[in-house]
Design an enzyme around this catalytic site. Sequence first.
Site, PDB file in Angstrom:
ATOM      1  N   LYS A  44       0.817  -1.225   0.000  1.00 46.76           N
ATOM      2  CA  LYS A  44       0.000   0.000   0.000  1.00 46.76           C
ATOM      3  C   LYS A  44       0.849   1.272   0.000  1.00 46.76           C
ATOM      4  CE  LYS A  44      -0.755   0.231   4.980  1.00 46.76           C
ATOM      5  NZ  LYS A  44      -1.369  -0.516   6.080  1.00 46.76           N
ATOM      6  N   ARG A 139      -8.073   0.113  16.456  1.00 49.36           N
ATOM      7  CA  ARG A 139      -8.549   0.368  15.107  1.00 49.36           C
ATOM      8  C   ARG A 139      -9.469  -0.812  14.798  1.00 49.36           C
ATOM      9  NH1 ARG A 139      -4.478   1.221  10.153  1.00 49.36           N
ATOM     10  NH2 ARG A 139      -4.804  -1.010   9.967  1.00 49.36           N
TER      11      ARG A 139
END
Length: 362
Positions: A44, A139
Site C-alpha cells: 500500500k 482500530r
Amino acid sequence: MSNNEKSPYCFPRLEIDLARIAHNAGKVVEIFGSRGIEITGITKGVCGDPDIARLMVNSGIKCLGDSRIENIEKMKNAGVNAQFMLLRSPFLSRIKQVVQYADISLNSELSIIRALSDHARKIGRIHEIILMVELGDLREGIMPVDLDQTIEQALLLHNIRLKGIGTNLACLSGVIPDQEKMDALSSLAESIEHKFGLSLKTVSGGNSGNYDWFVSSKNTGRINNLRIGEAILLGRETLHRNPIPGLFTDAFVLYAEVIEAKKKPSAPFGKMAQNVLGESPSLEDRGMMNRALAGIGLQDVHIAGLTPKSQIKIIGATSDHIVLDSGESDLTPGQAVSFDLNYIALCAAMASPYVQKVKKQY
Ligand SMILES: *Cc1c(COP(=O)(O)O)cnc(C)c1O
C-alpha cells in the site's frame, strides 16, 4: 543536494532504487523465516506498484497485501503472480470486486463476511478470511469476548473459509506488540481450535512494529505470519523508527527544484492574521538569513515526513511550496534539493500525479 544537477527528469520526482527494496525484501523473508514466520509483503505504501510487487515475489514472498482493492486489481491485471490479501475491511459497496481480486481478506464484521460468502457462492468461489482481534490499539478488530460467537456464525457460511486470526497493533494508538499481546493471540488461536475442533492455518501477529518482539522473543508461540510493509520499503521497525540492521533506509529519495534563493528576514513584517493552514505561527527574529523555495508542497507530499538530505532545514510549507532555511548552502534556482521520506510522505508522494516516479532498475 547535488550541485547544478543536470537531469533528463522532471521535478518533483521520487527516485526508487528497486535493488535496495529487493535486498530488503529478501532479508526480511530470511530474518523472520529463520523462526517459521511467513511474510505477507505490503504494497500500500507504493500504491500497489506492479514492479515493486514483482520484486517482492522474486524475493521469496508468496502473499501480497494491500489496503485498497483497486491496488490489488492493478497488480493482478499486471500479471503479478501471488496470493492477494485485502488488509482494510471490505466495503459492502465493493464486495464483488473483493471476491474477484482478493484471495484473502481481513475481517471484523459478520454482515460483511456474509456478503462475501453470498457473492462467492454466486460465482462459485471460496473466499478466505482472517478474523482480526482487537488487542488494544483500537482500530479494527473483534473484541476477544465476542470472538467465539463470530466464529460460530462464520463457520456456517458455505463459501467462506476461516484461514486464521490476526491482530494489528502499533498503528492508531502505538500499542506495543509485546510478548504479552502475542501470547494472548496465540492462546486465542489455541482456544478456538480446541473449542471448534479445527486448525487455524494462519496466526498473523502484526506488522513492522513486531520486529523488536521478534528479535527478543524466546517463544514466538503460534504466530506464523507478519504483514510487513515499512520494514521492506524503508528499512525500519516502527515502534521507534530504528533502522533494521542489514537493511537499506534510503531506497526512496525525493527531489525538488529550487525556484527562489535569497537573503531575507527571518521574521515576517506587517500586521499578522492566519496563514494558509489556519494557524498563527510565531516566528523568532534571527536577523537576515538565506532562504530558498522548493517547488513542491502540501498537495504533493506530507511535508512533516520529509528530512532534507543536506544541511538545510524546512521552515514551512504551503500547497505548492516548501520554504527552506538554506543556512550556508549556496542554493540557486534550477538546483535540486533532496529529502528522505517517512512512510506517510512516501504514500502521498507515490499517490501524487504531480510527482514523477523514476525507478532505477537492477
Ligand atoms: C498497513 C498495514 C500493515 C503493514 O504495516 P507496516 O507497518 O507497513 O509493516 C499490516 N497490517 C495492516 C492491517 C495494515 O493496514
